[in-house]
Scaffold this active site. Structure first.
Site, mmCIF file in Angstrom:
data_model
loop_
_atom_site.group_PDB
_atom_site.id
_atom_site.type_symbol
_atom_site.label_atom_id
_atom_site.label_comp_id
_atom_site.label_asym_id
_atom_site.label_seq_id
_atom_site.Cartn_x
_atom_site.Cartn_y
_atom_site.Cartn_z
ATOM 1 N N HIS A 1 63.269 -68.051 6.705
ATOM 2 C CA HIS A 1 64.017 -67.874 7.958
ATOM 3 C C HIS A 1 63.806 -69.116 8.824
ATOM 4 O O HIS A 1 62.716 -69.683 8.834
ATOM 5 C CB HIS A 1 63.464 -66.633 8.666
ATOM 6 C CG HIS A 1 64.299 -66.119 9.795
ATOM 7 N ND1 HIS A 1 64.484 -66.815 10.957
ATOM 8 C CD2 HIS A 1 64.978 -64.951 9.951
ATOM 9 C CE1 HIS A 1 65.245 -66.112 11.769
ATOM 10 N NE2 HIS A 1 65.563 -64.968 11.178
ATOM 11 N N SER B 1 58.244 -69.929 21.793
ATOM 12 C CA SER B 1 59.407 -70.247 22.607
ATOM 13 C C SER B 1 59.074 -70.779 23.988
ATOM 14 O O SER B 1 59.796 -71.624 24.509
ATOM 15 C CB SER B 1 60.295 -69.016 22.734
ATOM 16 O OG SER B 1 59.574 -67.978 23.335
ATOM 17 N N ARG C 1 65.949 -53.996 5.615
ATOM 18 C CA ARG C 1 64.604 -53.418 5.491
ATOM 19 C C ARG C 1 64.643 -51.905 5.656
ATOM 20 O O ARG C 1 63.977 -51.157 4.926
ATOM 21 C CB ARG C 1 63.675 -54.052 6.534
ATOM 22 C CG ARG C 1 63.317 -55.469 6.165
ATOM 23 C CD ARG C 1 63.092 -56.374 7.369
ATOM 24 N NE ARG C 1 63.369 -57.749 6.953
ATOM 25 C CZ ARG C 1 62.470 -58.581 6.448
ATOM 26 N NH1 ARG C 1 61.212 -58.202 6.361
ATOM 27 N NH2 ARG C 1 62.817 -59.778 6.045
ATOM 28 N N LYS D 1 56.362 -59.943 7.584
ATOM 29 C CA LYS D 1 57.342 -59.660 8.632
ATOM 30 C C LYS D 1 57.773 -58.197 8.549
ATOM 31 O O LYS D 1 58.174 -57.730 7.491
ATOM 32 C CB LYS D 1 58.543 -60.592 8.441
ATOM 33 C CG LYS D 1 59.783 -60.201 9.224
ATOM 34 C CD LYS D 1 60.856 -61.254 9.123
ATOM 35 C CE LYS D 1 62.221 -60.678 9.498
ATOM 36 N NZ LYS D 1 63.269 -61.706 9.571
ATOM 37 N N ASP E 1 66.299 -60.744 1.660
ATOM 38 C CA ASP E 1 66.788 -59.651 2.516
ATOM 39 C C ASP E 1 68.231 -59.807 2.974
ATOM 40 O O ASP E 1 68.816 -58.875 3.501
ATOM 41 C CB ASP E 1 65.853 -59.435 3.718
ATOM 42 C CG ASP E 1 65.920 -60.568 4.720
ATOM 43 O OD1 ASP E 1 66.342 -61.675 4.360
ATOM 44 O OD2 ASP E 1 65.533 -60.339 5.890
ATOM 45 N N ASN E 2 68.800 -60.992 2.791
ATOM 46 C CA ASN E 2 70.226 -61.228 3.099
ATOM 47 C C ASN E 2 70.578 -62.619 2.606
ATOM 48 O O ASN E 2 69.717 -63.363 2.142
ATOM 49 C CB ASN E 2 70.530 -61.058 4.604
ATOM 50 C CG ASN E 2 69.578 -61.785 5.513
ATOM 51 O OD1 ASN E 2 68.781 -61.176 6.207
ATOM 52 N ND2 ASN E 2 69.627 -63.102 5.500
ATOM 53 N N ASP F 1 62.707 -63.972 3.111
ATOM 54 C CA ASP F 1 63.616 -63.869 4.250
ATOM 55 C C ASP F 1 64.705 -64.948 4.179
ATOM 56 O O ASP F 1 64.386 -66.147 4.107
ATOM 57 C CB ASP F 1 62.791 -64.041 5.533
ATOM 58 C CG ASP F 1 63.492 -63.486 6.753
ATOM 59 O OD1 ASP F 1 64.633 -63.033 6.625
ATOM 60 O OD2 ASP F 1 62.882 -63.517 7.841
ATOM 61 N N ASP F 2 65.944 -64.538 4.186
ATOM 62 C CA ASP F 2 67.096 -65.466 4.264
ATOM 63 C C ASP F 2 67.204 -66.431 3.081
ATOM 64 O O ASP F 2 67.813 -67.499 3.209
ATOM 65 C CB ASP F 2 67.054 -66.299 5.560
ATOM 66 C CG ASP F 2 67.340 -65.482 6.810
ATOM 67 O OD1 ASP F 2 67.455 -64.251 6.703
ATOM 68 O OD2 ASP F 2 67.449 -66.085 7.896
ATOM 69 N N HIS G 1 59.761 -56.328 11.433
ATOM 70 C CA HIS G 1 61.117 -56.385 12.008
ATOM 71 C C HIS G 1 61.849 -55.057 11.961
ATOM 72 O O HIS G 1 63.073 -55.004 11.825
ATOM 73 C CB HIS G 1 61.954 -57.468 11.298
ATOM 74 C CG HIS G 1 62.897 -58.151 12.233
ATOM 75 N ND1 HIS G 1 64.003 -58.868 11.809
ATOM 76 C CD2 HIS G 1 62.903 -58.216 13.589
ATOM 77 C CE1 HIS G 1 64.640 -59.352 12.855
ATOM 78 N NE2 HIS G 1 63.997 -58.981 13.941
ATOM 79 N N LYS H 1 74.766 -65.224 5.787
ATOM 80 C CA LYS H 1 74.071 -64.170 6.535
ATOM 81 C C LYS H 1 74.913 -63.695 7.724
ATOM 82 O O LYS H 1 75.447 -64.514 8.459
ATOM 83 C CB LYS H 1 72.746 -64.732 7.053
ATOM 84 C CG LYS H 1 71.959 -63.773 7.933
ATOM 85 C CD LYS H 1 70.670 -64.418 8.412
ATOM 86 C CE LYS H 1 69.904 -63.474 9.338
ATOM 87 N NZ LYS H 1 68.641 -64.048 9.791
ATOM 88 N N CYS I 1 68.555 -58.996 8.495
ATOM 89 C CA CYS I 1 67.180 -58.603 8.154
ATOM 90 C C CYS I 1 66.891 -57.113 8.337
ATOM 91 O O CYS I 1 66.469 -56.426 7.413
ATOM 92 C CB CYS I 1 66.179 -59.364 9.033
ATOM 93 S SG CYS I 1 66.435 -61.130 9.126
#
Ligand code: CA
Length: 531
Positions: free
Chosen positions: A284, A199, A119, A167, A337-338, A73-74, A169, A357, A115
């Site tokens: 990520h 969070s 996918r 992941k 993915d990016n 990822d990323d 997503h 990205k 992302c």
């Protein structure tokens, strides 16, 4: 206009006229097998060689090849040592470098800018303008993949055992969940990063907006419905496998590796071939290395620590294939993915290209892509041949002997790249790469040339990143012929459209054909429905 510029433009126009009338048809000779399939550059000789290699292997092993996709990822194009990063930027990546050196490293492979669209494109062979998934579906939102046909569904139909760990997503609604999209086994995180689970407990660890009690209650309600990793077998209802919290968030990728390693070892007793989609949450943001890796990178930064952990996890999966004697009959893809997310300095990756990205400057969409298959893909190969992530769909179906399963009722943007990958000095079958931001065609790559139709404007365009939400950004139409030569201008700074006006009819034809396909197969305008 100065005499010098006048002469250059005049020369360009003369070349334009010559190319329009003489070489145009032969240089753009493409093959189209059906109205709903993307036209491609045919290489019959290398295709015959690739088919023979596949047939010989099947005769030897008695089954179709296994397929493994590792999607990081990323991770930026420039993060891996073998792409010019690695130890030079404080994070050695010896395992991924060795994997690349033992196989094929592509330098012009293109994902989508973020992302979820990537996918969806990888699993459907379709650009976002066709599948309509421009952003991640939020909780309760229906649509998305639900009416798409996935690679996992088609591989299942020809007898593959299919699994996804990591992941997801691609949606949380039951219709979008992996067990209803062709995967026999899945243990996944539906969200884009573990951040949402942490969070409401951010406190002083990360500064976010969740101090607002009303918003906090809203987020907690979402988490209650979806508290962490969800496990499901095909067609079953998903069950909680692990609630994600601060104590285990860093170790998610090691858990996913446990699941993949276990899956691989169980598959050795199966007669059926398998398809494993191993999808990292790293790198990520926020980077959360495990204790074993925290502070271990020369950079002493969480991003670089996490990248080294990804490298070690790739080693675990490759070792599992080797220990189970599967490497001879398994095609392995290692991808990102990016492009890197440049909004979270210093927690971010690297790219030698402009942008990051979120946008379609090359930095956002040109990603590492490594193909490893001992005995089938020559070692120490690298190629700048064009490759789009939609090609993974067609290529893996061909390798699996399931090209006949490619849907006929919808447009497929991918092309079969089997012969490009499997033959010595194989050439790409892809003529052009179409780059989209949401539903806007923003750029087209053809050979070393890139035409911008719309560009993201952010600050001075050098550091500020892609078009991430933290940046002030806007997308504007480019004036005139905005054409860059990526071989002499990797930062896409200077348009050579006036001087190289001979490229115009080529781009004109490519874009016209693409737009015609959208007339015959209209884009999906609304696939996601807010709850
Ligand atoms: Ca990503």
């Amino acid at each position: 206009m100065s005499v010098g510029i006048f002469n250059r433009v005049l020369t360009g126009l003369l070349v334009f006229v010559l190319f329009s009338s003489v070489s145009f048809a032969s240089s753009l000779k493409l093959t189209r097998d059906a109205e709903n399939l993307e036209a491609y550059i045919s290489h019959p000789k290398q295709l015959a060689v690739a088919k023979e290699k596949l047939a010989k292997l099947e005769a030897k092993t008695g089954k179709k090849p296994n397929l493994v996709i590792m999607l990081v990822d990323d991770m930026g194009w420039g993060d891996l040592g073998v792409y010019g990063g690695g130890v030079a930027i404080g994070a050695p990546t010896p395992v991924m470098d060795r994997l690349a050196n033992a196989g094929l490293r592509l330098t012009s492979a293109y994902s989508q800018p973020t992302c979820t669209p990537t996918r969806a494109s990888l699993l459907t062979g379709r650009l976002p303008i066709r599948h309509g998934i421009y952003r991640p579906p939020v909780f309760g939102e229906k649509g998305g993949l639900a009416d798409e046909i996935t690679l996992a569904e088609l591989l299942s139909e020809v007898g593959y055992r299919t699994a996804v760990f990591g992941k997801w997503h691609l949606g949380k609604d039951p219709g979008q969940q992996p067990q209803n999209q062709g995967f026999d086994e899945s243990i996944v995180m539906y969200d884009g990063s573990p951040k949402i689970f942490l969070s409401t407990d951010y406190k002083d660890k990360l500064r976010e907006i969740y101090y607002d009690p009303e918003l906090k209650a809203y987020i907690q309600n979402i988490i209650k419905k979806n508290p962490g990793l969800m496990k499901a077998n095909k067609g079953e209802k998903a069950e909680l496998a692990l609630a994600i919290n601060w104590d285990n968030a860093a170790s998610l990728d090691q858990r996913f590796a446990d699941y993949s390693v276990d899956f691989i070892s169980r598959m050795t007793t199966q007669d059926d071939p398998f398809f494993l989609f191993h999808s990292f949450t790293k790198v990520h943001e926020p980077s959360l290395p495990t204790k074993e890796f925290a502070g271990k990178s020369p950079a002493k930064q969480v991003f670089q620590d996490s990248l080294m952990e990804v490298d070690a996890i790739v080693a675990r999966i490759i070792s599992a294939l080797k220990e189970n004697n599967l490497e001879e009959n398994t095609l392995v893809l290692l991808l990102s993915d990016n492009g890197p997310d440049e909004d979270k300095f210093p927690d971010m990756g690297h790219t030698p290209f402009r942008g990051a990205k979120g946008g379609t400057w090359d930095g956002g969409v040109r990603v590492p892509a490594i193909f490893w298959w001992p005995g089938m893909i020559d070692p120490m190969r690298s190629s700048d041949g064009l490759f789009d992530f939609t090609d993974i769909f067609n290529t893996l179906l061909t390798v699996a002997g399931a090209q006949g399963k490619i849907p006929v009722d919808r447009y497929i943007d991918g092309v079969d790249q089997t012969s490009f990958l499997l033959t010595e000095n194989g050439e790409s079958n892809r003529n052009a790469v179409f780059m989209y931001t949401l539903n806007h065609l923003t750029a087209v790559r053809w050979r070393e040339w890139k035409k911008h139709l719309m560009i993201a404007v952010i600050g001075d365009g050098t550091y500020a990143g892609g078009i991430g939400m933290k940046n002030e950004a806007r997308i504007v139409r480019t004036p005139g012929q905005n054409i860059m030569n990526l071989y002499i201008d990797n930062k896409e700074r200077v348009s050579v459209g006036a001087e190289k006006s001979w490229t115009m009819p080529f781009f004109g034809r490519i874009i016209k054909n693409h737009r015609q396909s959208l007339v015959k197969y209209p884009p999906k305008k609304k696939v996601l429905t807010m709850p």
